[in-house]
Design a protein around this motif. Structure first.
Motif, PDB file in Angstrom:
ATOM      1  N   GLY A   1       0.825  -1.191   0.000  1.00  0.00           N
ATOM      2  CA  GLY A   1       0.000   0.000   0.000  1.00  0.00           C
ATOM      3  C   GLY A   1       0.865   1.248   0.000  1.00  0.00           C
ATOM      4  O   GLY A   1       2.088   1.192   0.159  1.00  0.00           O
TER       5      GLY A   1
ATOM      6  N   LEU B   1      -0.166   7.088   3.652  1.00  0.00           N
ATOM      7  CA  LEU B   1      -0.812   8.394   3.513  1.00  0.00           C
ATOM      8  C   LEU B   1      -0.283   9.398   4.523  1.00  0.00           C
ATOM      9  O   LEU B   1      -0.666  10.571   4.494  1.00  0.00           O
ATOM     10  CB  LEU B   1      -2.328   8.246   3.667  1.00  0.00           C
ATOM     11  CG  LEU B   1      -2.998   7.343   2.634  1.00  0.00           C
ATOM     12  CD1 LEU B   1      -4.487   7.230   2.916  1.00  0.00           C
ATOM     13  CD2 LEU B   1      -2.753   7.863   1.229  1.00  0.00           C
TER      14      LEU B   1
ATOM     15  N   PRO C   1      -2.441   5.693   8.323  1.00  0.00           N
ATOM     16  CA  PRO C   1      -3.335   5.206   7.278  1.00  0.00           C
ATOM     17  C   PRO C   1      -2.539   4.814   6.031  1.00  0.00           C
ATOM     18  O   PRO C   1      -1.556   5.464   5.682  1.00  0.00           O
ATOM     19  CB  PRO C   1      -4.243   6.408   6.997  1.00  0.00           C
ATOM     20  CG  PRO C   1      -3.439   7.594   7.398  1.00  0.00           C
ATOM     21  CD  PRO C   1      -2.505   7.144   8.478  1.00  0.00           C
ATOM     22  N   VAL C   2      -2.981   3.740   5.378  1.00  0.00           N
ATOM     23  CA  VAL C   2      -2.327   3.235   4.170  1.00  0.00           C
ATOM     24  C   VAL C   2      -3.415   2.913   3.147  1.00  0.00           C
ATOM     25  O   VAL C   2      -4.427   2.303   3.485  1.00  0.00           O
ATOM     26  CB  VAL C   2      -1.513   1.951   4.487  1.00  0.00           C
ATOM     27  CG1 VAL C   2      -0.885   1.377   3.236  1.00  0.00           C
ATOM     28  CG2 VAL C   2      -0.460   2.231   5.539  1.00  0.00           C
ATOM     29  N   ARG C   3      -3.205   3.324   1.889  1.00  0.00           N
ATOM     30  CA  ARG C   3      -4.150   2.997   0.821  1.00  0.00           C
ATOM     31  C   ARG C   3      -3.663   1.730   0.125  1.00  0.00           C
ATOM     32  O   ARG C   3      -2.558   1.683  -0.405  1.00  0.00           O
ATOM     33  CB  ARG C   3      -4.249   4.124  -0.193  1.00  0.00           C
ATOM     34  CG  ARG C   3      -5.291   3.846  -1.297  1.00  0.00           C
ATOM     35  CD  ARG C   3      -5.364   4.945  -2.342  1.00  0.00           C
ATOM     36  NE  ARG C   3      -5.494   6.277  -1.777  1.00  0.00           N
ATOM     37  CZ  ARG C   3      -6.634   6.842  -1.367  1.00  0.00           C
ATOM     38  NH1 ARG C   3      -7.755   6.174  -1.462  1.00  0.00           N
ATOM     39  NH2 ARG C   3      -6.647   8.062  -0.882  1.00  0.00           N
ATOM     40  N   ASN C   4      -4.491   0.691   0.134  1.00  0.00           N
ATOM     41  CA  ASN C   4      -4.162  -0.566  -0.533  1.00  0.00           C
ATOM     42  C   ASN C   4      -4.029  -0.292  -2.028  1.00  0.00           C
ATOM     43  O   ASN C   4      -4.946   0.251  -2.642  1.00  0.00           O
ATOM     44  CB  ASN C   4      -5.252  -1.605  -0.257  1.00  0.00           C
ATOM     45  CG  ASN C   4      -4.936  -2.953  -0.834  1.00  0.00           C
ATOM     46  OD1 ASN C   4      -4.567  -3.079  -1.998  1.00  0.00           O
ATOM     47  ND2 ASN C   4      -5.090  -3.976  -0.010  1.00  0.00           N
TER      48      ASN C   4
ATOM     49  N   ILE D   1      -8.639   2.224   2.225  1.00  0.00           N
ATOM     50  CA  ILE D   1      -7.726   2.799   3.214  1.00  0.00           C
ATOM     51  C   ILE D   1      -7.831   1.983   4.508  1.00  0.00           C
ATOM     52  O   ILE D   1      -8.926   1.784   5.040  1.00  0.00           O
ATOM     53  CB  ILE D   1      -8.040   4.277   3.486  1.00  0.00           C
ATOM     54  CG1 ILE D   1      -7.817   5.083   2.204  1.00  0.00           C
ATOM     55  CG2 ILE D   1      -7.181   4.811   4.627  1.00  0.00           C
ATOM     56  CD1 ILE D   1      -8.211   6.532   2.290  1.00  0.00           C
TER      57      ILE D   1
ATOM     58  N   ARG E   1      -5.682   1.111   8.406  1.00  0.00           N
ATOM     59  CA  ARG E   1      -4.777   1.717   9.385  1.00  0.00           C
ATOM     60  C   ARG E   1      -3.983   0.621  10.060  1.00  0.00           C
ATOM     61  O   ARG E   1      -4.517  -0.432  10.385  1.00  0.00           O
ATOM     62  CB  ARG E   1      -5.570   2.518  10.410  1.00  0.00           C
ATOM     63  CG  ARG E   1      -6.235   3.728   9.788  1.00  0.00           C
ATOM     64  CD  ARG E   1      -7.303   4.360  10.654  1.00  0.00           C
ATOM     65  NE  ARG E   1      -6.944   4.636  12.012  1.00  0.00           N
ATOM     66  CZ  ARG E   1      -6.586   5.837  12.468  1.00  0.00           C
ATOM     67  NH1 ARG E   1      -6.547   6.854  11.649  1.00  0.00           N
ATOM     68  NH2 ARG E   1      -6.276   6.023  13.727  1.00  0.00           N
TER      69      ARG E   1
END
Length: 150
Positions: free
Chosen positions: A112, A115, A125-128, A134, A136
């Motif tokens: 990911g 963010l 937070p991480v966007r796949n 999104i 966490r």
């Protein structure tokens, strides 16, 4: 004449008492830029009168600074506020990171885009990258993100 001498002695006594109350604080020996990790040779000590420090919380121990990262530019000879440094980032915003989800003995690994920047132990937070969802997770020492409750 005797009054002038007495006044001078009183002024010296007050100055001596004020000197006894000075606080020695670590200060930058050189300009430290935002994002720079602080090294021992970048720090020196300086005495400050307590009334010059005001109510702000300043870092008062050299070991507290070494290895941490400046959040803003730190100028030589100036006291360092406690909110001006942070732990160095293990994950930078926008970086592609490995995301690990573990639940009941099952381990899923994906990737990911972070963010937000974060130090070890921070919740970010991480966007796949595959689904756009999104999630966490907690930053691990190796720079991976571990999702807590899969």
């Amino acid at each position: 004449m005797a009054r002038a001498i007495a006044a001078a002695l009183a002024a010296l006594a007050v100055a001596g008492a004020a000197g006894a109350e000075e606080r020695r604080l670590p200060v930058p020996a050189v300009t430290i830029r935002a994002g720079e990790v602080i090294k021992d040779e970048m720090i020196t000590e300086r005495a400050f009168a307590p009334n010059l420090l005001g109510v702000a919380l300043f870092i008062d121990a050299r070991p507290t600074l070494v290895g941490r990262m400046a959040r803003r530019t730190l100028l030589p000879g100036q006291p360092i506020p406690s909110n001006a440094v942070e732990d160095p980032w293990a994950v930078a915003r926008g970086a592609i990171v490995k995301v690990i989800v573990e639940d009941s003995g099952l381990s899923i690994v994906t990737y990911g885009s972070a963010l937000q920047s974060g130090a070890v132990g921070a919740l970010v937070p991480v966007r796949n990258t595959d689904t756009g969802v999104i999630i966490r997770g907690i930053v691990q020492p190796d720079g991976t993100i571990k999702v807590v409750d899969g």
